[in-house]
Design a protein around this motif. Structure first.
Motif, PDB file in Angstrom:
ATOM      1  N   ILE A 137       0.835  -1.199   0.000  1.00  7.04           N
ATOM      2  CA  ILE A 137       0.000   0.000   0.000  1.00  7.04           C
ATOM      3  C   ILE A 137       0.874   1.254   0.000  1.00  7.04           C
ATOM      4  O   ILE A 137       0.597   2.234  -0.693  1.00  7.04           O
ATOM      5  N   HIS A 138       1.941   1.219   0.790  1.00  6.61           N
ATOM      6  CA  HIS A 138       2.856   2.350   0.892  1.00  6.61           C
ATOM      7  C   HIS A 138       3.472   2.671  -0.472  1.00  6.61           C
ATOM      8  O   HIS A 138       3.534   3.834  -0.886  1.00  6.61           O
ATOM      9  N   THR A 139       3.916   1.637  -1.174  1.00  6.03           N
ATOM     10  CA  THR A 139       4.527   1.815  -2.486  1.00  6.03           C
ATOM     11  C   THR A 139       3.498   2.269  -3.513  1.00  6.03           C
ATOM     12  O   THR A 139       3.809   3.047  -4.425  1.00  6.03           O
ATOM     13  N   LEU A 140       2.261   1.813  -3.363  1.00 11.11           N
ATOM     14  CA  LEU A 140       1.197   2.201  -4.290  1.00 11.11           C
ATOM     15  C   LEU A 140       1.041   3.716  -4.342  1.00 11.11           C
ATOM     16  O   LEU A 140       0.875   4.299  -5.421  1.00 11.11           O
ATOM     17  N   GLY A 141       1.107   4.365  -3.192  1.00  4.86           N
ATOM     18  CA  GLY A 141       0.967   5.808  -3.151  1.00  4.86           C
ATOM     19  C   GLY A 141       2.023   6.518  -3.975  1.00  4.86           C
ATOM     20  O   GLY A 141       1.737   7.509  -4.655  1.00  4.86           O
ATOM     21  N   SER A 142       3.260   5.999  -3.932  1.00  5.17           N
ATOM     22  CA  SER A 142       4.349   6.602  -4.708  1.00  5.17           C
ATOM     23  C   SER A 142       4.072   6.497  -6.198  1.00  5.17           C
ATOM     24  O   SER A 142       4.296   7.455  -6.958  1.00  5.17           O
ATOM     25  N   TYR A 143       3.579   5.344  -6.640  1.00  9.37           N
ATOM     26  CA  TYR A 143       3.288   5.136  -8.064  1.00  9.37           C
ATOM     27  C   TYR A 143       2.081   5.955  -8.518  1.00  9.37           C
ATOM     28  O   TYR A 143       2.061   6.474  -9.631  1.00  9.37           O
ATOM     29  N   GLN A 144       1.092   6.063  -7.659  1.00  7.51           N
ATOM     30  CA  GLN A 144      -0.080   6.874  -8.013  1.00  7.51           C
ATOM     31  C   GLN A 144       0.304   8.335  -8.204  1.00  7.51           C
ATOM     32  O   GLN A 144      -0.162   8.994  -9.143  1.00  7.51           O
ATOM     33  N   ASN A 145       1.145   8.845  -7.320  1.00  8.85           N
ATOM     34  CA  ASN A 145       1.602  10.233  -7.436  1.00  8.85           C
ATOM     35  C   ASN A 145       2.456  10.428  -8.679  1.00  8.85           C
ATOM     36  O   ASN A 145       2.349  11.452  -9.374  1.00  8.85           O
ATOM     37  N   TRP A 146       3.305   9.468  -8.968  1.00 12.28           N
ATOM     38  CA  TRP A 146       4.207   9.558 -10.113  1.00 12.28           C
ATOM     39  C   TRP A 146       3.441   9.547 -11.438  1.00 12.28           C
ATOM     40  O   TRP A 146       3.746  10.307 -12.353  1.00 12.28           O
ATOM     41  N   LEU A 147       2.427   8.685 -11.510  1.00  9.33           N
ATOM     42  CA  LEU A 147       1.682   8.512 -12.753  1.00  9.33           C
ATOM     43  C   LEU A 147       0.471   9.436 -12.861  1.00  9.33           C
ATOM     44  O   LEU A 147      -0.058   9.638 -13.946  1.00  9.33           O
ATOM     45  N   GLY A 148       0.008   9.965 -11.733  1.00  8.53           N
ATOM     46  CA  GLY A 148      -1.236  10.731 -11.754  1.00  8.53           C
ATOM     47  C   GLY A 148      -2.423   9.858 -12.067  1.00  8.53           C
ATOM     48  O   GLY A 148      -3.370  10.270 -12.755  1.00  8.53           O
ATOM     49  N   TYR A 149      -2.388   8.627 -11.541  1.00  7.42           N
ATOM     50  CA  TYR A 149      -3.433   7.643 -11.847  1.00  7.42           C
ATOM     51  C   TYR A 149      -3.722   6.822 -10.604  1.00  7.42           C
ATOM     52  O   TYR A 149      -2.805   6.395  -9.901  1.00  7.42           O
ATOM     53  N   SER A 150      -5.002   6.579 -10.331  1.00  8.65           N
ATOM     54  CA  SER A 150      -5.374   5.779  -9.153  1.00  8.65           C
ATOM     55  C   SER A 150      -6.457   4.754  -9.488  1.00  8.65           C
ATOM     56  O   SER A 150      -7.217   4.354  -8.614  1.00  8.65           O
ATOM     57  N   GLY A 151      -6.519   4.332 -10.739  1.00 12.87           N
ATOM     58  CA  GLY A 151      -7.512   3.348 -11.149  1.00 12.87           C
ATOM     59  C   GLY A 151      -7.135   1.928 -10.771  1.00 12.87           C
ATOM     60  O   GLY A 151      -6.054   1.664 -10.228  1.00 12.87           O
ATOM     61  N   SER A 152      -8.009   0.988 -11.096  1.00 13.99           N
ATOM     62  CA  SER A 152      -7.842  -0.408 -10.685  1.00 13.99           C
ATOM     63  C   SER A 152      -6.747  -1.148 -11.438  1.00 13.99           C
ATOM     64  O   SER A 152      -6.337  -2.241 -11.025  1.00 13.99           O
ATOM     65  N   ASN A 153      -6.252  -0.596 -12.535  1.00 15.39           N
ATOM     66  CA  ASN A 153      -5.191  -1.260 -13.297  1.00 15.39           C
ATOM     67  C   ASN A 153      -3.807  -1.025 -12.699  1.00 15.39           C
ATOM     68  O   ASN A 153      -2.818  -1.561 -13.190  1.00 15.39           O
ATOM     69  N   LEU A 154      -3.759  -0.234 -11.648  1.00 13.58           N
ATOM     70  CA  LEU A 154      -2.561  -0.066 -10.821  1.00 13.58           C
ATOM     71  C   LEU A 154      -2.964  -0.440  -9.405  1.00 13.58           C
ATOM     72  O   LEU A 154      -3.765   0.252  -8.778  1.00 13.58           O
ATOM     73  N   ALA A 155      -2.448  -1.554  -8.908  1.00 18.54           N
ATOM     74  CA  ALA A 155      -2.926  -2.071  -7.627  1.00 18.54           C
ATOM     75  C   ALA A 155      -1.800  -2.773  -6.870  1.00 18.54           C
ATOM     76  O   ALA A 155      -0.673  -2.885  -7.352  1.00 18.54           O
TER      77      ALA A 155
END
Length: 288
Positions: A55-73
């Motif tokens: 979950i912690h790493t997910l936040g970094s990727y969401q911020n980097w990509l500007g995406y929070s959809g289900s295809n990034l989990a």
């Protein structure tokens, strides 16, 4: 290889690409600004499926990509217990801490932990004899230190570990996985105080061995740590241990405040919680 796979995806040679993002900070691996712009449309359409360890790493990727959809989990790593030895009944007459991982450039927090032990021993010297008699002995084991000539930090850690803790400090050279697990099984408290982690498999394996966790808030802490149940939250560890961390370990030492019965129950809880990760199936992601 990444560029080639994406090119195949973009021109239709493959229909879907599954990408496991192990790096905690993707911008360090893919620094060019074109990467988020290139990946985003592929994620939105579902042609690209990205998974990260925590979950912690997910936040970094969401911020980097500007995406929070289900295809990034999140896809937590599976605990493979085939090479993990069975352990004896937990014994908390002594607190046997271990930090498992190579010293490298200092990311794992070995120096922070040595400072914590030094502060703990300083506090013991300032405590009256009546209270001191109720304190458990503290031991520290660094597992997996480098021994090559260029490993200057590892050499310093070995020197200062012995200087601070004497015979209560020990270390094991970096070796194979089975030897590492055997060393971990001799301890009863696993410390994770890294500056950065994506998940920390060492913490997960330690849980299976019945080690309590002392865990800071890097990748994997949300999934692994049940504060006060299978270990204790170190929060956001700074350069030096704070009063809160020193007080926490001091209380763990005190048999009147923290009886062995409580620590044994936490050891059992750590092993039980680790079983969740034995049942993970990567097919749930790959066949989705």
């Amino acid at each position: 290889m990444i560029k080639k796979a994406l090119a195949w995806l973009e021109c239709g040679e493959i229909k879907r690409l599954d990408w496991y993002g192990h790096e905690g900070n993707p911008s360090q691996l893919l620094g060019d600004k074109q990467w988020p712009q290139r990946l985003l449309p592929l994620l939105i359409t579902g042609k690209l499926q990205m998974r990260v360890p925590s979950i912690h790493t997910l936040g970094s990727y969401q911020n980097w990509l500007g995406y929070s959809g289900s295809n990034l989990a999140v896809q937590n790593p599976k605990l493979n217990i085939s090479s993990i030895i069975k352990t004896k009944e937990p014994d908390f007459n002594e607190l046997k801490f271990h930090l498992t991982g190579m010293a490298g450039d200092g990311n794992k927090g070995h120096i922070w932990l040595l400072r914590l032990m030094q502060e703990l021993l300083n506090r013991e010297n300032q405590t009256n004899k009546e209270i001191t008699s109720n304190l458990r002995k503290v031991k520290l084991h660094f597992i997996g230190l480098e021994i090559d000539k260029s490993a200057s930090l590892a050499r310093e850690l070995r020197y200062w570990g012995r200087a601070i803790m004497g015979e209560n400090f020990d270390w094991t050279a970096h070796g194979n996985h089975q030897d590492t697990i055997r060393s971990m099984a001799k301890a009863n408290i696993a410390v994770s105080c890294s500056k950065a982690e994506t998940f920390s498999m060492a913490s997960l394996e330690a849980m299976h061995l019945g080690n309590l966790l002392l865990r800071n808030r890097t990748g994997g802490w949300e999934e692994q740590l049940l504060d006060g149940i299978n270990g204790f939250d170190l929060g956001e560890t700074e350069q030096k241990p704070g009063k809160k961390e020193i007080e926490l370990v001091h209380r763990l030492r005190n048999t009147l405040i923290t009886p062995s019965k409580k620590l044994t129950a936490m050891s059992i809880a750590a092993n039980k919680h680790s079983q969740i990760f034995q049942n993970i199936k990567y097919a749930n992601w790959l066949l989705n």
